[in-house]
Structure formats: C-alpha cells, structure tokens
Design an enzyme around this catalytic site. Sequence first.
Site, PDB file in Angstrom:
ATOM      1  N   SER A 131      30.603 -39.839  58.701  1.00 28.16           N
ATOM      2  CA  SER A 131      29.370 -39.553  57.953  1.00 28.16           C
ATOM      3  C   SER A 131      28.215 -39.609  58.950  1.00 28.16           C
ATOM      4  CB  SER A 131      29.175 -40.640  56.885  1.00 28.16           C
ATOM      5  OG  SER A 131      27.886 -40.566  56.315  1.00 28.16           O
ATOM      6  N   TYR A 144      29.577 -49.408  53.962  1.00 23.75           N
ATOM      7  CA  TYR A 144      29.837 -47.983  54.194  1.00 23.75           C
ATOM      8  C   TYR A 144      29.499 -47.630  55.649  1.00 23.75           C
ATOM      9  CZ  TYR A 144      29.845 -42.945  53.194  1.00 23.75           C
ATOM     10  OH  TYR A 144      30.123 -41.596  53.176  1.00 23.75           O
TER      11      TYR A 144
HETATM   12  P1  NAD Z   1      34.478 -37.246  46.331  1.00 21.89           P
HETATM   13  O1  NAD Z   1      34.341 -38.460  45.491  1.00 21.89           O
HETATM   14  O2  NAD Z   1      34.178 -35.915  45.753  1.00 21.89           O
HETATM   15  O3  NAD Z   1      35.947 -37.182  46.978  1.00 21.89           O
HETATM   16  C1  NAD Z   1      36.612 -38.317  47.469  1.00 21.89           C
HETATM   17  C2  NAD Z   1      38.072 -38.188  47.082  1.00 21.89           C
HETATM   18  O4  NAD Z   1      38.770 -39.303  47.663  1.00 21.89           O
HETATM   19  C3  NAD Z   1      38.278 -38.262  45.570  1.00 21.89           C
HETATM   20  O5  NAD Z   1      39.081 -37.185  45.153  1.00 21.89           O
HETATM   21  C4  NAD Z   1      38.986 -39.589  45.362  1.00 21.89           C
HETATM   22  O6  NAD Z   1      39.902 -39.599  44.273  1.00 21.89           O
HETATM   23  C5  NAD Z   1      39.703 -39.756  46.697  1.00 21.89           C
HETATM   24  N1  NAD Z   1      40.064 -41.147  46.951  1.00 21.89           N
HETATM   25  C6  NAD Z   1      39.298 -42.264  46.772  1.00 21.89           C
HETATM   26  N2  NAD Z   1      40.002 -43.367  47.067  1.00 21.89           N
HETATM   27  C7  NAD Z   1      41.237 -42.947  47.451  1.00 21.89           C
HETATM   28  C8  NAD Z   1      42.410 -43.609  47.872  1.00 21.89           C
HETATM   29  N3  NAD Z   1      42.484 -44.952  47.943  1.00 21.89           N
HETATM   30  N4  NAD Z   1      43.495 -42.868  48.203  1.00 21.89           N
HETATM   31  C9  NAD Z   1      43.457 -41.519  48.114  1.00 21.89           C
HETATM   32  N5  NAD Z   1      42.380 -40.838  47.703  1.00 21.89           N
HETATM   33  C10 NAD Z   1      41.281 -41.536  47.380  1.00 21.89           C
HETATM   34  O7  NAD Z   1      33.551 -37.519  47.591  1.00 21.89           O
HETATM   35  P2  NAD Z   1      33.259 -36.672  48.934  1.00 21.89           P
HETATM   36  O8  NAD Z   1      31.808 -36.722  49.097  1.00 21.89           O
HETATM   37  O9  NAD Z   1      33.969 -35.373  48.949  1.00 21.89           O
HETATM   38  O10 NAD Z   1      33.897 -37.674  49.992  1.00 21.89           O
HETATM   39  C11 NAD Z   1      34.855 -37.274  50.954  1.00 21.89           C
HETATM   40  C12 NAD Z   1      34.544 -37.982  52.250  1.00 21.89           C
HETATM   41  O11 NAD Z   1      33.270 -37.532  52.735  1.00 21.89           O
HETATM   42  C13 NAD Z   1      34.429 -39.504  52.141  1.00 21.89           C
HETATM   43  O12 NAD Z   1      35.078 -40.095  53.246  1.00 21.89           O
HETATM   44  C14 NAD Z   1      32.939 -39.746  52.208  1.00 21.89           C
HETATM   45  O13 NAD Z   1      32.630 -41.012  52.705  1.00 21.89           O
HETATM   46  C15 NAD Z   1      32.511 -38.641  53.136  1.00 21.89           C
HETATM   47  N6  NAD Z   1      31.086 -38.293  53.090  1.00 21.89           N
HETATM   48  C16 NAD Z   1      30.492 -37.922  51.924  1.00 21.89           C
HETATM   49  C17 NAD Z   1      29.129 -37.636  51.909  1.00 21.89           C
HETATM   50  C18 NAD Z   1      28.409 -37.248  50.639  1.00 21.89           C
HETATM   51  O14 NAD Z   1      27.159 -37.265  50.625  1.00 21.89           O
HETATM   52  N7  NAD Z   1      29.099 -36.876  49.577  1.00 21.89           N
HETATM   53  C19 NAD Z   1      28.394 -37.705  53.090  1.00 21.89           C
HETATM   54  C20 NAD Z   1      29.037 -38.065  54.266  1.00 21.89           C
HETATM   55  C21 NAD Z   1      30.391 -38.367  54.255  1.00 21.89           C
END
Ligand code: NAD
Length: 245
Positions: A131, A144
């Site tokens: 991130s 985080y």
């Molecule tokens: P999201 O909630 O849409 O997707 C996350 C997915 O991970 C979900 O489908 C969830 O069911 C799955 N998940 C959670 N715990 C799990 C586990 N123990 N085992 C298997 N699957 C699991 O969120 P996103 O924003 O697409 O997040 C994806 C990645 O991107 C994450 O690592 C998040 O930290 C990172 N990220 C997100 C953002 C943002 O602003 N959304 C910014 C930077 C980084």
Amino acid sequence: MAKTAIVTGGSSGIGRAVAIELLRRGVDVTIADISGAESAARELGCSGARVDVTDATAVEDLVRGLKADRGRLDFMFNNAGIAVAGRTDELTLDHWNRMLDVNLRGVVHGVHAAYPIMVEQGFGYIVNTASLAGLIPAPLMLPYTTTKYAVVGLSLALRVEAAAHGVKVSAICPGFVDTPLLDHANPGLPQTEIGRLARTIGVRVQKRLYPADAVARDVIRGMEHDQALIVVPSFARRAWSLVRL
Ligand code: NAD
C-alpha cells in the site's frame, strides 16, 4: 500450455480486477479467497477455491495442487488483506494480531509456498499487495502501516535474491482505492477524526478514490516493466508531496 496465476483476495476489489485483466490476457486464473471465491470464479469463468491465507497448510495445498495439475505456476498474487482504523491507544491486541495474521503472515505463506516452486522452474512472478501506507505512514492505521512496511521490505529483499533464479518479485502500493476494504475498517471512527489527526502530522486524507480496474491496469503495466514498486502513478506524485514528516 496457458500461463497460470493464483490471486488471493480475488473475489473483490483489486484482486478481482487483476484477475479480470489476467483472464483477458489468456492466463489460467485461480481465485483464492476466504469468502465468495466460488461465485466470483463462476462469474469470471475461472477457477476458485475457498482459502484462508492465515492457514499455511491451506495455501501450500492450493499452490502445490495447481502446480501438480497444470504443470506450472507463473504468477502468485499475495493480495488478500484487511484494514483496521482507530486510535492506537484504543486498539486491542486482537486487532493487532488479526492484522499481522492476514496482511503479513498471509503474504509470507504465499511466498513460502510459491517461491521454491518458481526457483525450481526457473521462472515465475510474485506480486505482493502492500500500500502507499507501506511507504508513507497512515495515521490512525498503525497495525496496517506496520504490516504494509513489512510487505514492502519482504518484497524488495526477495526481489534481489530471486533475480538470480529467474524469478521476479514486485510490491504494489496503491493509494485509496474504491473497494469495500475501508468500509469494514472501523465504521465507528468518524472521517473528520481521521482528517484532523492526519493534519497534525502534515498529511491530508485523499477523498477521491481510484477505481480498482485502473489499479489492475497499472499493476499489469508495472509487471511488464518489471518495476520493483508498482505505485499508482497519478496518486503517488500527490501523496509524496503531502508528506511533511
Ligand atoms: P477488498 O475488501 O475488496 O478485497 C480484499 C479481499 O481479501 C476480500 O475478497 C476478502 O474476502 C479477502 N480476504 C480477507 N481476509 C482473507 C483471508 N484471511 N484469506 C483469504 N482472503 C481474505 O479490498 P481491496 O481494497 O481490494 O484489498 C486488496 C488489497 O489491497 C489488500 O491487501 C489491501 O490492504 C490493499 N490495498 C487497498 C487499498 C484501498 O484503498 N482499497 C489501498 C492500498 C492497498
């Protein structure tokens, strides 16, 4: 034989968008997620498995099973993640442990399962989702931030070691992306409080959210250029300029 990919957290948000981009390019994708993997896989027309990334054996079985079935593992996207927001003096150890388990150990499990297979093959690409909070501290998201800095460090160190074996490694560092992630982070914490505390350390909270499909295209472009850190470009310039630490 088609190239193969495992995308953890592939049911939703960034993982789902990356899976769609890979499928468009003819990659044989397996979505692994703790929830919604089967239905997302049906919708996208790929494979899906219910896997909790905190379970090392389940991740190992998935990765080995795919290699045994398809004969190759080209891409391992360690992307599953969760977020907790809150004042650090109010967080419980349970919040910390959950964050370390999913966001850090989840990535470690994926790397531990996929990397030896890729070394043996002499090719492969591991992409870990960190991130911008892995490059710039995110106020009110201490656990985080901790896990994402760790994922950046892990990825960059492994990248150097892996290159000698023909294996590529990158970390992706998106800013705020339009996914359900932050909705679950802490519904009790008012945005104004995050904004106020963020300003005290000289960071302004970005309101505009980047679409997940645009992030996925940035990821593919970044991989094509073998970038060590794939940072969402339009946001990154602005984010860097906001840091006053
Ligand atoms: P999201 O909630 O849409 O997707 C996350 C997915 O991970 C979900 O489908 C969830 O069911 C799955 N998940 C959670 N715990 C799990 C586990 N123990 N085992 C298997 N699957 C699991 O969120 P996103 O924003 O697409 O997040 C994806 C990645 O991107 C994450 O690592 C998040 O930290 C990172 N990220 C997100 C953002 C943002 O602003 N959304 C910014 C930077 C980084």
